[in-house]
Motif scaffolding. Structure first.
Motif, PDB file in Angstrom:
ATOM      1  N   THR A 230       0.813  -1.214   0.000  1.00  0.00           N
ATOM      2  CA  THR A 230       0.000   0.000   0.000  1.00  0.00           C
ATOM      3  C   THR A 230       0.851   1.270   0.000  1.00  0.00           C
ATOM      4  N   ARG A 231       2.069   1.190   0.531  1.00  0.00           N
ATOM      5  CA  ARG A 231       2.933   2.380   0.506  1.00  0.00           C
ATOM      6  C   ARG A 231       3.222   2.812  -0.928  1.00  0.00           C
TER       7      ARG A 231
ATOM      8  N   LEU B 172       5.826   7.601   4.278  1.00  0.00           N
ATOM      9  CA  LEU B 172       4.586   6.862   4.489  1.00  0.00           C
ATOM     10  C   LEU B 172       4.842   5.591   5.280  1.00  0.00           C
ATOM     11  N   PRO B 173       3.916   5.217   6.181  1.00  0.00           N
ATOM     12  CA  PRO B 173       4.056   3.949   6.894  1.00  0.00           C
ATOM     13  C   PRO B 173       3.894   2.778   5.946  1.00  0.00           C
ATOM     14  N   ALA B 174       4.372   1.637   6.345  1.00  0.00           N
ATOM     15  CA  ALA B 174       4.414   0.482   5.455  1.00  0.00           C
ATOM     16  C   ALA B 174       3.028  -0.005   5.065  1.00  0.00           C
ATOM     17  N   GLY B 175       2.062   0.048   5.973  1.00  0.00           N
ATOM     18  CA  GLY B 175       0.734  -0.451   5.657  1.00  0.00           C
ATOM     19  C   GLY B 175       0.792  -1.927   5.349  1.00  0.00           C
TER      20      GLY B 175
ATOM     21  N   PRO C  44      -5.673  -6.803   5.426  1.00  0.00           N
ATOM     22  CA  PRO C  44      -6.512  -5.626   5.671  1.00  0.00           C
ATOM     23  C   PRO C  44      -6.885  -4.870   4.395  1.00  0.00           C
ATOM     24  N   ALA C  45      -5.972  -4.820   3.413  1.00  0.00           N
ATOM     25  CA  ALA C  45      -6.267  -4.076   2.193  1.00  0.00           C
ATOM     26  C   ALA C  45      -7.474  -4.657   1.467  1.00  0.00           C
TER      27      ALA C  45
END
Length: 385
Positions: free
Chosen positions: A62-63, A173-176, A314-315
């Motif tokens: 996601t990043r 950005l956080p890794a997600g 989660p995505a």
């Protein structure tokens, strides 16, 4: 926190597109039908691209997705101002919708992943960032329009600033959801908890559409309030919602997510009861403010609950939930309008009250967040990164 900044930038971009809608219609000489088509294609493209977020996140993370979309959305926004004709504008709106839908699902998935890694709720603050950005975009657009700044100048400058901000934010950005090289999450089943959360999200967005899309009309037509006082209903609702989201994470951390969710639904229902049944227009405005305050925590907590379900990344889960929220956004105002035509606006608005109470009672929102990758409830501890 950088994930909140993503919500803020995405909100600024989309809200600028929304509040400039009358200018777009006039500048490109769009008919009512063409303008309606642009909005429909925007929403359909967003929903379609949300379905790709899960498998795409499994491949690239996601990043990487957010770094790309934050760089693409601002030029698309600016391009709508200089589109050479109505059909170019309609096509550009569809592309913007596609990129926005991807961003929406990816940023919510990232927020869920940050919550799971840190064990602390952040989703309400993320959505508060989005709400604040909508206010900023609205006030900025009003000031620029009053000063006589052209649509093209406004959006080209705004696009440049948003692009610069997105490029600066990208490396931080956080890794997600991390890339895994394949997309097994795309085959994850539609479980009963996910479907129940999805239906809850649709119901909540229908109620929000009632407050935002019909609250002012209700006050003006039913309570005979002035136009300015009727407009205050929307301001009161969004103000209450923003305030609630600023404190929602702290309350969830102290009291647990399920109690906060149920209390929020009850407060929202009480506020809507006051807004709909009070014969006084000023008291009704206060009721809409209370409705916004109570409802502020509901959608963020539903996103957190969906992202913590077992069986998928989660995505993927968040993308599927976002499909339900957009369905509520699309259907809500229309359903309320059709119902009001047949049974009246007062009974229709009153019918949203039990809908809020039912959502608060049946939504499977856990008291504590799930740990990363487990889907199990764990105590809240640690610090979000």
């Amino acid at each position: 926190m950088t994930v909140i900044a993503v919500f803020f930038l995405n909100g600024l971009t989309l809200s600028t597109y929304i509040v400039r809608a009358p200018s777009f219609k006039s500048a490109h000489h769009l008919t009512d039908g063409q303008f309606g088509l642009s909005g429909l294609l925007f929403a359909l493209a967003a929903i379609a691209c949300m379905q790709l977020v899960g498998p795409l996140a499994a491949r690239v993370g996601t990043r990487a997705m957010l770094r790309c979309t934050l760089a693409v959305m601002p030029p698309l926004l600016a391009g709508l101002a200089v589109a050479p004709g109505p059909w170019w504008y309609i096509g550009g709106s569809a592309v913007l919708g596609a990129v926005h839908g991807t961003t929406d699902a990816a940023m919510n998935a990232t927020a869920v992943a940050v919550e799971q890694r840190g064990g602390r709720p952040v989703m309400n603050r993320c959505h508060a960032g989005w709400s604040i950005s909508a206010v900023v975009a609205s006030l900025t657009t009003a000031a620029l329009a009053h000063a006589g700044v052209s649509l093209t100048t406004h959006l080209v400058v705004a696009g440049a600033l948003l692009l610069a901000a997105g490029l600066l934010l990208g490396p931080h950005l956080p890794a997600g959801t991390a890339a895994r090289g394949s997309a097994p999450a795309a085959r994850a089943p539609w479980t009963r908890p996910l479907l129940l959360l999805g239906v809850t999200a649709t119901a909540l967005m229908i109620c929000e559409g009632g407050a935002l899309g019909w609250g002012g009309i209700f006050l003006h037509d039913i309570r005979h309030a002035s136009v300015s006082l009727a407009a205050a209903a929307i301001t009161a609702y969004t103000g209450g919602q923003t305030v609630g989201r600023l404190f929602g994470d702290r309350l969830s951390l102290r009291r647990g997510r399920r109690p906060v969710f149920r209390c929020g639904a009850a407060i929202a229902a009480a506020g809507l009861t006051a807004a709909v049944l009070s014969p006084s227009a000023p008291l009704a405005v206060a009721g809409f403010a209370l409705t916004g305050l109570g409802s502020s925590v509901l959608i963020p907590l539903v996103f957190s609950a969906a992202g913590g379900l077992p069986g998928a990344e989660p995505a993927t889960l968040v993308a599927r939930l976002t499909t339900f929220t957009y369905t509520g956004i699309l259907l809500g105002p229309a359903l309320i309008g059709w119902s009001a035509e047949y049974v009246g606006l007062l009974p229709t608005m009153a019918g949203l009250i039990p809908l809020l109470l039912l959502a608060g009672a049946v939504a499977p929102v856990p008291s504590r967040p799930a740990s990363a990758g487990s889907g199990a409830e764990v105590p809240v501890a640690g610090r979000a990164g």
